[in-house]
Every structure is written in structure tokens, then in C-alpha cells.
Write a protein that holds these residues in place. Structure first.
Motif, PDB file in Angstrom:
ATOM      1  N   PRO C 131       0.772  -1.210   0.125  1.00 36.29           N
ATOM      2  CA  PRO C 131      -0.105  -0.182  -0.010  1.00 36.29           C
ATOM      3  C   PRO C 131       0.732   1.362  -0.037  1.00 36.29           C
ATOM      4  O   PRO C 131       0.458   2.421  -0.347  1.00 36.29           O
ATOM      5  N   LEU C 132       2.212   1.095   0.641  1.00 37.99           N
ATOM      6  CA  LEU C 132       2.959   2.302   0.303  1.00 37.99           C
ATOM      7  C   LEU C 132       3.435   2.819  -0.835  1.00 37.99           C
ATOM      8  O   LEU C 132       3.786   3.974  -1.053  1.00 37.99           O
ATOM      9  N   ALA C 133       3.028   1.985  -1.919  1.00 31.42           N
ATOM     10  CA  ALA C 133       3.540   2.244  -3.405  1.00 31.42           C
ATOM     11  C   ALA C 133       2.658   3.736  -3.656  1.00 31.42           C
ATOM     12  O   ALA C 133       2.955   4.513  -4.517  1.00 31.42           O
ATOM     13  N   ALA C 134       1.538   3.646  -2.971  1.00 37.80           N
ATOM     14  CA  ALA C 134       0.633   5.022  -3.431  1.00 37.80           C
ATOM     15  C   ALA C 134       0.882   6.109  -2.505  1.00 37.80           C
ATOM     16  O   ALA C 134      -0.091   6.917  -2.632  1.00 37.80           O
ATOM     17  N   LEU C 135       2.009   6.288  -1.888  1.00 41.62           N
ATOM     18  CA  LEU C 135       2.237   7.317  -0.987  1.00 41.62           C
ATOM     19  C   LEU C 135       1.959   8.636  -1.924  1.00 41.62           C
ATOM     20  O   LEU C 135       2.399   8.729  -2.894  1.00 41.62           O
ATOM     21  N   PRO C 136       1.474   9.776  -1.084  1.00 34.50           N
ATOM     22  CA  PRO C 136       1.307  10.963  -2.093  1.00 34.50           C
ATOM     23  C   PRO C 136       2.561  11.860  -1.945  1.00 34.50           C
ATOM     24  O   PRO C 136       3.656  11.291  -1.661  1.00 34.50           O
ATOM     25  N   ASP C 137       2.572  12.650  -2.844  1.00 33.55           N
ATOM     26  CA  ASP C 137       3.715  13.482  -3.377  1.00 33.55           C
ATOM     27  C   ASP C 137       4.700  12.947  -4.215  1.00 33.55           C
ATOM     28  O   ASP C 137       5.990  13.154  -4.066  1.00 33.55           O
ATOM     29  N   GLY C 138       4.186  11.867  -4.774  1.00 34.06           N
ATOM     30  CA  GLY C 138       5.534  10.894  -5.716  1.00 34.06           C
ATOM     31  C   GLY C 138       6.306  12.073  -6.362  1.00 34.06           C
ATOM     32  O   GLY C 138       5.637  12.705  -7.313  1.00 34.06           O
ATOM     33  N   GLY C 139       7.663  11.721  -6.268  1.00 35.01           N
ATOM     34  CA  GLY C 139       8.313  12.375  -7.268  1.00 35.01           C
ATOM     35  C   GLY C 139       8.570  13.918  -6.851  1.00 35.01           C
ATOM     36  O   GLY C 139       9.702  14.573  -7.473  1.00 35.01           O
ATOM     37  N   ALA C 140       7.827  14.420  -5.946  1.00 35.36           N
ATOM     38  CA  ALA C 140       8.148  15.794  -5.568  1.00 35.36           C
ATOM     39  C   ALA C 140       9.227  15.960  -4.765  1.00 35.36           C
ATOM     40  O   ALA C 140      10.066  15.108  -4.255  1.00 35.36           O
ATOM     41  N   ARG C 141       9.874  17.280  -4.872  1.00 37.78           N
ATOM     42  CA  ARG C 141      11.196  17.345  -4.071  1.00 37.78           C
ATOM     43  C   ARG C 141      11.253  18.294  -2.915  1.00 37.78           C
ATOM     44  O   ARG C 141      10.715  19.326  -2.805  1.00 37.78           O
ATOM     45  N   LEU C 142      11.419  17.467  -1.781  1.00 35.91           N
ATOM     46  CA  LEU C 142      11.312  17.985  -0.412  1.00 35.91           C
ATOM     47  C   LEU C 142      12.612  18.561   0.055  1.00 35.91           C
ATOM     48  O   LEU C 142      13.488  17.824   0.240  1.00 35.91           O
ATOM     49  N   ASP C 143      12.579  19.894   0.079  1.00 34.68           N
ATOM     50  CA  ASP C 143      14.110  20.503   0.632  1.00 34.68           C
ATOM     51  C   ASP C 143      13.850  20.785   2.199  1.00 34.68           C
ATOM     52  O   ASP C 143      13.073  21.762   2.569  1.00 34.68           O
ATOM     53  N   LYS C 154       4.016  18.567   3.628  1.00 36.28           N
ATOM     54  CA  LYS C 154       4.270  17.290   2.783  1.00 36.28           C
ATOM     55  C   LYS C 154       4.969  16.382   3.993  1.00 36.28           C
ATOM     56  O   LYS C 154       4.514  15.106   3.911  1.00 36.28           O
ATOM     57  N   ILE C 155       5.543  16.862   4.981  1.00 33.99           N
ATOM     58  CA  ILE C 155       6.039  15.857   6.101  1.00 33.99           C
ATOM     59  C   ILE C 155       4.936  15.283   6.807  1.00 33.99           C
ATOM     60  O   ILE C 155       4.957  14.031   7.265  1.00 33.99           O
ATOM     61  N   ALA C 156       3.673  15.840   7.094  1.00 33.32           N
ATOM     62  CA  ALA C 156       2.558  15.353   7.570  1.00 33.32           C
ATOM     63  C   ALA C 156       1.962  14.249   6.845  1.00 33.32           C
ATOM     64  O   ALA C 156       1.682  13.065   7.332  1.00 33.32           O
ATOM     65  N   HIS C 157       1.987  14.460   5.615  1.00 32.39           N
ATOM     66  CA  HIS C 157       1.434  13.477   4.388  1.00 32.39           C
ATOM     67  C   HIS C 157       2.531  12.028   4.698  1.00 32.39           C
ATOM     68  O   HIS C 157       1.892  10.888   4.820  1.00 32.39           O
ATOM     69  N   LEU C 158       3.685  12.316   4.841  1.00 32.04           N
ATOM     70  CA  LEU C 158       4.487  11.151   4.802  1.00 32.04           C
ATOM     71  C   LEU C 158       4.252  10.407   6.168  1.00 32.04           C
ATOM     72  O   LEU C 158       4.499   9.229   6.177  1.00 32.04           O
ATOM     73  N   ARG C 159       4.312  11.352   7.237  1.00 30.74           N
ATOM     74  CA  ARG C 159       4.019  10.484   8.707  1.00 30.74           C
ATOM     75  C   ARG C 159       2.669   9.759   8.592  1.00 30.74           C
ATOM     76  O   ARG C 159       2.687   8.647   8.937  1.00 30.74           O
ATOM     77  N   ASN C 160       1.675  10.341   7.931  1.00 29.14           N
ATOM     78  CA  ASN C 160       0.379   9.793   8.040  1.00 29.14           C
ATOM     79  C   ASN C 160       0.610   8.405   7.033  1.00 29.14           C
ATOM     80  O   ASN C 160       0.160   7.229   7.439  1.00 29.14           O
ATOM     81  N   GLY C 161       1.230   8.463   5.857  1.00 31.48           N
ATOM     82  CA  GLY C 161       1.395   7.407   5.190  1.00 31.48           C
ATOM     83  C   GLY C 161       2.116   6.125   5.521  1.00 31.48           C
ATOM     84  O   GLY C 161       1.728   5.187   5.419  1.00 31.48           O
TER      85      GLY C 161
END
Lengths: 241, 232, 291
Positions: C131-143, C154-161
Motif C-alpha cells: 500500500p505504500l507504493a501509493a504514497l502521496p507527493d510522488g516524485g516531488a522534491r522536499l528540501d 508534506k512531512i505530515a503526508h509522509l508521517r500519515n502514510g
């Protein structure tokens, strides 16, 4: 590129992509490591035995304490402590003497010393048992017969001690051989390390760990054959039983 | 790269000691499970050695597990078996997925080989005359085992068996190499974030020293209780 | 130039190893005319890895060969584990670290970094079916050096995912610190001594995902085993993860560092780094590349 899509027989073979030579060289290093550790253990173990039987209370207690600690702490921790601890220790000693830090000693040296330190604690017990097994009366008889201390040791004590200590020493050797695998965590390319590197980089863990097991079995059974031979010889020497 | 700013020297050591002591139950649980498992399996091995086919299997088992390093066996069970389809897709995968179970399985197999040798030596040390005498008295097989063989075996085997248990307790530290967070595993984790190797490993060593000392003391007491001379 | 790894030597001289290594000890105080000893891991493909014959290969062995020729120094590369490498540098056993070392704030306190020769991002890899394959922000660059509400979201998206998942990383690597500080409470982290062990557990499903450098993952995904994996979520850079890979020196070795910096500048300009990157990483990893 990196051992990818190469068939298993090729990976286990002697070719350019094969790990067979590396595994055999690793087994050679395992043997060298264990032999060095055993030698360190024998020298230190004999010294500990002498210390244990010393009349100086503090010396005997020191040797006793050494045995308790080294037999009570996991071998893995002894290896880790020595590997990470010695650079700092050496630097501190060098600083006391006003010298520049000597850097960290090679992994082979720290590994064999670590296994040797543990081995010494067990070997000391074996030597003590062997010495106690020589009947007091025999030594007295040898003195009465006018034997000097050297002759006494060579003709009376050594053959009997050898007969008594060889079987347990064989056991300790086997433990040394297997404990040497722990030195893999220091990055030394002995058998365990080579099999781990090969398993990780080719992603064929079953094949490489099985190959390493076979090589360890060769080492342990060959060396136990050597010990059996030596025991038979020592048995004859001690008066044939 | 000095870790997070700590609460000073003693604060760091106290926190580390707490973290390490909190991992003692993992180490002890692994040890107890292996001690029970390995002893039972060793009993089976000794029983199997009485038959011809069973003897062959038991001897091969002992040869393999005594002739290779436990660390390699743990890697074999954890990474090696997990790479095999039947294990990976089989019904036992939930168990094999767990690092603690893999460490338990490898250690149990390994220690069973050593304990079997101890038990075999003790069995051989029972005077055959006693067994013959019991048979002559008409004792049944089961009673003979329960009243003559097992009690003596336990007493004869106990010192060597105790040594094996101490070795086993120390060996549990190898479980840390397959991501188990036992005493050694937690110590390594603390080091990864603090870069203070020697102090942390010394703390872990002290914990193991305490555990082995306690086990040795316990074994001594049991040995004395079982000594027919009345246990000084 | 003798570029064979220490391991290769150790293997063939195993019986006399004590003597050989004993003499290495004597040369621990390097002077300008001696050969340079370069430490690397030998277990981090395609940056540096160990071939079955014990020799070292990969981007860094190739690149350092070029650099050493440019500064006219004899160099020897030796393999050692990452957790002992900084100590080995500081105590003088090695002179340079070339091990895809990320320039992180933490490390800058102890090490002196050269000019970065690569700039790569960290990304999450997981099994195709996860299910992690569908994590949001795919390919976006987080600096992570540019804090702000957008980054926090975006960090919150990651943490939730990733919540409740098991993430495997290398012990004391750059991603270890990031996971601990940014996601530590949401995920459970499992530590591995080597990349290879972590990859095995990722492929057999014992861990749900890993956070790893794209330069490592791209070649892995191109292998037959790695085809089971996909990259997921944003590409991350900066903060505790660092910004760019560089050589690490002792802080006092300024002259040596300046020499290397000139050579690195020249190889960035003449396309050597780009060429080696395409060869080993299947991408241009040089800091100036527009990605």
C-alpha cells in the motif's frame, strides 16, 4: 553489473563472477585467525594458571577475577569492545608517553586478541585441572630419584598433563574456530564475513550461507581428526592406555 | 557527529543503563525459551540415538550444529530460509518473519546438539549393573527410566549442563545481529546515536556479567540440593 | 598506482598477515610524499563495492583514481565498516574518506568536507504490491533546508502514510537521524549493519519500506530481484539528511583538501563526473545537473 542475473553455479564457481576463491581464502583467514587466537590463549592461559596457583593472594585473586569476567561476558561484546576500544586506549597510552596516536590496530590483530583473551580464561582452567591430575607422590618420587626440575617437568609432569589436557584443549580449539566468526563484524574478510558480503550483494543468502557451513564443517572435522591423532600419540607417551 | 545534546555525563550513562536494563526481559525470555526448547530437543536426540535410523539422523544433526558457528546458523535461519519460496510463501511465514523467532529457532537447534552430547555422556556413566538389576527385579521400562535412569542422569549431567546454560545465556547476544533489540541490540542502537562505544558496551557487559553470575549461583544451589551426600 | 583493496592483500597473505599489518602500523603518520590511504566501505554499490576477487570497484574507486592522478599522488583504497571510519580518519589510519558521505550539519562538526562531487536525494522504496507504493507527493522534491508550511504539510503526508510501518535503514547512516527526528514516533525503525542485509529483508517483506539514496536504488531496481520494488513518495534532501556527497578530511589537512577541491572543480567542469555518474548510477549525479 553487481552479481546480477548471474546463475547460481557461476556465483558459487571459480570464474570472474564466482565467489569460490573468496570463500576459500576466507576459510584460510578463519584458520589463521583461530590459530593466532589459540596461541595467544595458550600463553596467557599458562600465565593465568601460574598466577592462580601463586601463593600471593592478590595475584591469585586477579587471575580468578579475570576468568570470571571473561567467562561471564558474551564473546561478541569482547570482540566489539576490543575493536572499538583499543584505538582510544592506545591513543591514551601514547599521550601519556608523549607520542602521537598510533591509530587503530588492524582488525586481524584485535580479532585474534579478543578471541585469545576469552580462550585464555578457558585454557587456564584446563591447565590447572591437568596439573592437579599429577599425583603428588610421583613428583616426590622423582625428587627422591634425584631428578632436576627440568627433567621432572619433561619426564613426569608434561606427559601426564598433556594426556589430560589434550581432549579439553581440542574442545576449546573448536570453540575458537567458531568464535572467530564473530570477528566478521569488524569487517575482516574471514569466512563468515565473505559469506555475508556475497549473500548481501548477490541476494542469494541460502546458497552462500550453506557454502560457508560446509567449509566450517570441513575445518572443524579436519581439526578434530588432528586432535584425535595427537591424543592417541599423547596417550602412548603417557604410558599407553 | 556527537549525538543529541545530553544532560551531562552521568545523565547519559543513567539513561543508557535504563535503556539497556529495559531490554533484559528480551534477553531472558530468549534464554528461557531456548533452554526449554533445546533441553526437550536434546532429550529427543538422545532417545533417537538408541535406534539405528534415528541414531544416524541424530548424529548428523549434532555434527552440523556443533561444527558450524551459531552466528552463521542464525543468519541461515533468518536470511537463508526466508529466501526460499516454500518458507516465504508457506504457512509458517508469520513465525519466520519475526527476528526473535528465528534467533530462538537457530539457538534451540544449536544448543540441543551440545546438550545431547552432555546427556549421552551422563547416560553412558550410569553403571549398567544397576539397569540389569532393576530389570531382574521385574521393573517395567517406564518405571526403570523414571526411578533409576533419569534421576542419576540429571545429577551426573548437571555440572556440564549448567555450563551449557551459561554459554547459551551469553549466546543470546548474537540475536542482535538479526535486528533483535536485546541487551546487545539496544547497546548498539544507543551507540549509533551517541558514538560513545566503550562506555555503552561496558554497561552491557556488566549486565551480562550480572546475569551469568546469577545463573551460576542458581545452578550451584540446585547441584547442592541434588547431591546425595547431603549437600554441605 | 596500487589501487587494490586491503582485503585482496589480506586474503593472499593471510598466514603472514601479522607481519604485513604490523608494518602498515609504522606508516600511520603520513607525510606529503607518501601514498594517500583512502577509506571506503566496499559495500555500497554502485558508489563502492567489493568484487568476488576482493578488489574494490564502483564510482568512487574510478573517480578517486582520476583525482589522485590530477594531484599527482599515489593513492591506496582500503575497505572498512562505516561505523569505524571516522575514528580511523581522526587517528591517522586513513587520510581521506570516500564513501558517499553526505555533508550533514552533525558531521561538519568533526570532519572537514571537500567540494561536493554529487548531489542526490533520498527516496522511499517498497514492494510493488505494498500500500505504500501509493504514497502521496510522488516524485516531488522536499528540501528540508527550506522550512515552511508547505514542507510541514508534506512531512505530515509522509508521517500519515508511513504510520505503523516498519522502515529499515543502515545503522548510523544519514537517513537514520532523519527518521528518528522527523518520523520516529510514527514508524518503527529497524537497523541493519550492511545494505545487503536490509535489501534482503525489504525483498522478503520483513520490512515495509526503506529510505535510501536514489543513486543506490536506481541500479538496484534495474536488477532482476530489484524489479519487485518501486520508488514511492517525495525525493528528500537537506536538513539532517545532508546536501551533497563529498570527500571527508581531517580538519587540519587544509592543503590536501585545497588540492582535492581544485581537482574536483576541474573534473566537474570537463564532464568526468557526469560521465562516471551515467556509467555507475544511470544518471548525472553531479551537483550542477538540472534535475
Amino acid at each position: 553489473m553487481i552479481g546480477d542475473d548471474v546463475a547460481l553455479p557461476v556465483l558459487l564457481g571459480f570464474g570472474h563472477d564466482g565467489w569460490a576463491l573468496a570463500l576459500i581464502a576466507g576459510a584460510g583467514l578463519t584458520m589463521a585467525l583461530s590459530l593466532t587466537a589459540m596461541a595467544i590463549g595458550t600463553v596467557l592461559g599458562a600465565l593465568l594458571t601460574v598466577a592462580q596457583m601463586s601463593r600471593r593472594g592478590w595475584l591469585a585473586a586477579l587471575a580468578q577475577g579475570y576468568g570470571l569476567v571473561l567467562r561471564g561476558v558474551p564473546e561478541l561484546l569482547v570482540v566489539l569492545l576490543l575493536y572499538f576500544g583499543t584505538p582510544g586506549l592506545l591513543a591514551a597510552i601514547a599521550a601519556l608517553a608523549g607520542l602521537p596516536a598510533p591509530g587503530s590496530p588492524p582488525a586481524f590483530l584485535t580479532g585474534s586478541v579478543a578471541i585469545g583473551l576469552v580462550s585464555a580464561a578457558y585454557q587456564a582452567e584446563v591447565f590447572r585441572g591437568g596439573l592437579l591430575a599429577v599425583p603428588r607422590g610421583q613428583v616426590e618420587a622423582a625428587i627422591a630419584a634425584g631428578m632436576g626440575p627440568f627433567t621432572r617437568f619433561r619426564r613426569v609432569i608434561a606427559p601426564q598433563v598433556l594426556h589430560h589436557v589434550l581432549p579439553p584443549l581440542g574442545n576449546i580449539w573448536q570453540f575458537n574456530l567458531k568464535d572467530s566468526a564473530l570477528v566478521a563484524i569488524t569487517g575482516l574478510a574471514e569466512l563468515m564475513r565473505v559469506s555475508l558480503v556475497a549473500a548481501g550483494s548477490t541476494r542469494r543468502p541460502f546458497a552462500f550461507f550453506a557454502a560457508a557451513m560446509v567449509l566450517y564443517l570441513v575445518l572443524t572435522s579436519a581439526s578434530s581428526a588432528v586432535f584425535r591423532f595427537a591424543e592417541a600419540r599423547a596417550g602412548r607417551w603417557a604410558g599407553g592406555r | 557527529m556527537m549525538g543529541e545534546s545530553g544532560t551531562g555525563e552521568s545523565g547519559f550513562l543513567a539513561d543508557t543503563a535504563l535503556a539497556i536494563v529495559a531490554a533484559v526481559p528480551v534477553t531472558l525470555a530468549l534464554f528461557v525459551a531456548c533452554a526449554v526448547g533445546a533441553s526437550l530437543l536434546a532429550g529427543v536426540l538422545v532417545a533417537a540415538q538408541q535406534g539405528r535410523v534415528g541414531g544416524l539422523v541424530a548424529r548428523a544433526w549434532i555434527f552440523v550444529f556443533r561444527g558450524t558457528p551459531l552466528l552463521l546458523q542464525i543468519f541461515m535461519v533468518y536470511y537463508g530460509l526466508a529466501a526460499l519460496g516454500p518458507v516465504r510463501h508457506g504457512p509458517l511465514w508469520p513465525a519466520f518473519r519475526d527476528p526473535l523467532f528465528c534467533a530462538f529457532l537457530a539457538m534451540t537447534c544449536c544448543c540441543s546438539a551440545y546438550i545431547a552430547e552432555v546427556l549421552r555422556a551422563a547416560l553412558a556413566a550410569i553403571p549398567p549393573g544397576q539397569i540389569e538389576a532393576a530389570r531382574a527385579c521385574g521393573m517395567a521400562r517406564w518405571t526403570l527410566g523414571r526411578r533409576i535412569v533419569v534421576p542419576q542422569m540429571v545429577r551426573l549431567a548437571l555440572p556440564a549442563y549448567g555450563n551449557e546454560l551459561v554459554m547459551m545465556l551469553k549466546s543470546t547476544s548474537l540475536a542482535s545481529s538479526v535486528t533483535v533489540l536485546d541487551v546487545t541490540g539496544v547497546a548498539q542502537q544507543v551507540i549509533a546515536h551517541s558514538y560513545r562505544t566503550v562506555e555503552v558496551f561496558c554497561l552491557a557487559a556488566a549486565v551480562y556479567l550480572g546475569l551469568t553470575a546469577a545463573l551460576t549461583w542458581l545452578l550451584r544451589r540446585i547441584e547442592r540440593r541434588l547431591d546425595p551426600a547431603g549437600g554441605r | 598506482m596500487a589501487f587494490s583493496g586491503m582485503r585482496a592483500i589480506a586474503r593472499f597473505l593471510a598466514p603472514g598477515l601479522l607481519l604485513v599489518l604490523g608494518s602498515c602500523q609504522g606508516s600511520s603518520a603520513p607525510n606529503a610524499h607518501d601514498e594517500l590511504v583512502i577509506g571506503t566501505e566496499g559495500l555500497y554499490p554502485p558508489w563502492n563495492f567489493t568484487r568476488p576477487d576482493g578488489s574494490l570497484a564502483g564510482f568512487e574507486p574510478d573517480y578517486l583514481r582520476v583525482l589522485c592522478a590530477r594531484i599527482h599522488r599515489r593513492c591506496r583504497m582500503v575497505a572498512m565498516d562505516w561505523d569505524g571510519m571516522v575514528g580511523a580518519l581522526l587517528t591517522g589510519k586513513i587520510d581521506v574518506i570516500a564513501d558517499a558521505v553526505q555533508i550533514t550539519p552533525e558531521r561538519s562538526g568533526v570532519l572537514a568536507f571537500g567540494r561536493p562531487y554529487a548531489l542526490t536525494t533520498g527516496v522511499i522504496a517498497t514492494l510493488r504490491g505494498s500500500p505504500l507504493a501509493a504514497l502521496p507527493d510522488g516524485g516531488a522534491r522536499l528540501d528540508f533546508d527550506h522550512r515552511g508550511p508547505a514542507l510541514d504539510a508534506k512531512i505530515a503526508h509522509l508521517r500519515n502514510g508511513l504510520a505503523g510501518k516498519v522502515i529499515g535503514v543502515e545503522l548510523s547512516g544519514a537517513f537514520d537521524t532523519f527518521l528518528n527526528q522527523s518520523l520516529g514516533s510514527a514508524v518503527s525503525i529497524r537497523y541493519y549493519r550492511t545494505m545487503g542485509e536490509r535489501d534482503l529483508d525489504l525483498l522478503n517483506g520483513r520490512i515495509d519500506a526503506t529510505l535510501e539514496d536514489e543513486s543506490y536504488l536506481h541500479p538496484l531496481l534495474a536488477t532482476r530481484d530489484g524489479a519487485a520494488l518501486v520508488l514511492a513518495g517525495p525525493r528528500m534532501i537537506g536538513g539532517t539528511m545532508g546536501r551533497g556527497e563529498a570527500l571527508a578530511f581531517r580538519p587540519k589537512d587544509n592543503a590536501l583538501r585545497a588540492q582535492f577541491n581544485d581537482a574536483i572543480g576541474a573534473t566537474l567542469a570537463d564532464g568526468t563526473v557526469r560521465r562516471l555518474g551515467l556509467q555507475w548510477f544511470r544518471m548525472d549525479a553531479s551537483p550542477g545537473a538540472a534535475r
